[in-house]
Write an enzyme that holds these catalytic residues in place. Sequence first.
Site, short mmCIF file in Angstrom:
data_model
loop_
_atom_site.label_atom_id
_atom_site.label_comp_id
_atom_site.label_asym_id
_atom_site.label_seq_id
_atom_site.Cartn_x
_atom_site.Cartn_y
_atom_site.Cartn_z
N TYR A 19 6.25 -10.29 0.77
CA TYR A 19 6.04 -9.18 1.71
C TYR A 19 5.77 -9.76 3.10
O TYR A 19 4.83 -10.56 3.27
CB TYR A 19 4.84 -8.33 1.26
N GLU A 117 11.12 -8.50 -3.80
CA GLU A 117 9.64 -8.38 -3.81
C GLU A 117 9.06 -8.41 -5.21
O GLU A 117 7.87 -8.67 -5.40
CB GLU A 117 9.20 -7.09 -3.09
N HIS A 159 13.35 2.93 -9.39
CA HIS A 159 14.29 2.01 -8.72
C HIS A 159 15.17 1.24 -9.71
O HIS A 159 16.15 0.61 -9.30
CB HIS A 159 13.54 1.01 -7.83
N ASP A 195 8.51 10.77 -5.18
CA ASP A 195 8.00 9.49 -4.67
C ASP A 195 8.50 9.31 -3.24
O ASP A 195 9.58 9.78 -2.88
CB ASP A 195 8.53 8.36 -5.57
N HIS A 197 9.78 6.79 -1.91
CA HIS A 197 11.02 6.00 -1.87
C HIS A 197 12.16 6.71 -2.59
O HIS A 197 11.93 7.41 -3.59
CB HIS A 197 10.79 4.62 -2.50
N ASP A 284 2.94 8.00 -3.00
CA ASP A 284 3.00 7.16 -1.81
C ASP A 284 3.47 7.94 -0.57
O ASP A 284 3.68 7.34 0.49
CB ASP A 284 3.85 5.90 -2.04
N TYR A 323 0.13 3.66 -3.44
CA TYR A 323 -0.49 2.35 -3.21
C TYR A 323 -1.78 2.40 -2.41
O TYR A 323 -2.39 1.36 -2.20
CB TYR A 323 0.56 1.40 -2.58
N1 Q9C Z 1 8.07 -2.89 4.07
C1 Q9C Z 1 7.79 2.31 -5.82
O1 Q9C Z 1 7.13 3.06 -5.11
N2 Q9C Z 1 8.94 -2.88 -0.69
N3 Q9C Z 1 8.37 1.19 -5.37
C2 Q9C Z 1 8.78 -2.08 0.47
C3 Q9C Z 1 8.08 -2.12 2.85
C4 Q9C Z 1 9.31 -2.27 -1.92
C5 Q9C Z 1 8.25 0.80 -3.98
C6 Q9C Z 1 8.58 -2.94 1.69
C7 Q9C Z 1 8.67 -0.94 -2.25
C8 Q9C Z 1 8.95 -0.49 -3.66
C9 Q9C Z 1 7.96 2.61 -7.28
ZN ZN Z 2 7.57 4.67 -3.98
#
Ligand code: Q9C
Ligand code: ZN
Length: 341
Positions: A19, A117, A159, A195, A197, A284, A323
């Site tokens: 990250y 990641e 994902h 979510d 994302h 999130d 998160y």
């Molecule tokens: N700068 C779920 O919420 N990285 N996955 C993001 C942001 C990955 C999230 C980086 C995020 C995955 C399940």
């Molecule tokens: Zn997410």
Amino acid sequence: MKTVFSETHTLRDAKTELYGGELVYPFERPSRMTYILDRLKAVDPGPILPPGDHGLAPILRIHDAGLVDFLQTAWDEWQAEGYEGEAIATCWPARRMTQRRPDHIDGKLGYYALATETSLTPGTWDAAYGSAQVALTAADLIRAGERSAFALCRPPGHHAAFDMYGGYCFLNNAAIAAQRFLDNGAARVAILDVDFHHGNGTQDIFYDRSDVLFLSLHGEPENAFPHFLGYADETGTGAGEGFTVNHPMPPGTPFSEWRRSLDAALDRIAQYAPDHLIVSLGVDTFETDPISFFKLKSPDFTTYGGDIARLGLPTLFVMEGGYDIAEIGLNTVNVIEGFLG
Ligand code: Q9C
Ligand code: ZN
């Protein structure tokens, strides 16, 4: 509402996430579950049950056997190579390169990973397997007549595509549950992904099918992970044309705007008239989530839980992301409480 939960999630305890150019302790960490369980026990919407073991067959209804085999063996192959850290992909079958699967673990990591990641660790497969069993067991509660159920899955799943892992996800729990409903006699299932994302894995799995309607509300791919899927013009292909619906939204989106997208999605679900609804529940979208950019406040989660309930459909909630762990319990259980009314 019954919750299904497995302690096997603790087997996924990665120490590293790449990250911002650094290896940090992952945002997707075991203590997320502790906070959700604490809030569930305080509010007590229903009992918390362990999953049954439904084996690999329902997982292989959704995922490539090569991916499943890779997830089971990758750690041993990585260790045999003599590497010291967790297993992270470093190269990809990028534009104008072959899509053949290499033999070497470094090549296989790039072949099956969609992002870097997500480190693989010794317990990752067992935790992912347990998480899928949680979703399957909760789905079966609904098939047995419950109006709703909560699959408290960890690791998350949306994902994970047919043959790719990443974004903290290994097996697509919501997709596995949807196929379970269909295999047990349902004609149509809707998956609403709230979510932050985009649910690229779920979209990928059902993109050419009309028996699963997939709808996602998410940060626009121009500015948010997974960056390469989730545009509004992705609507499905072949028999699936019109059965994928994307609502990308920009940085700073408040609940008033987000709820407009939700209303449109709920209208489309009502028109589709599914036998079951699955909610890919990531919190999130919260205003202080450390990796996201929507502005929902805690009471908004209660409000939209009520909005979803008004569809009147048998509903399976499947845990995805979130998160800001100090508030993850409140926000998650607010959706459940709002749904129950
Ligand atoms: N700068 C779920 O919420 N990285 N996955 C993001 C942001 C990955 C999230 C980086 C995020 C995955 C399940
Ligand atoms: Zn997410």
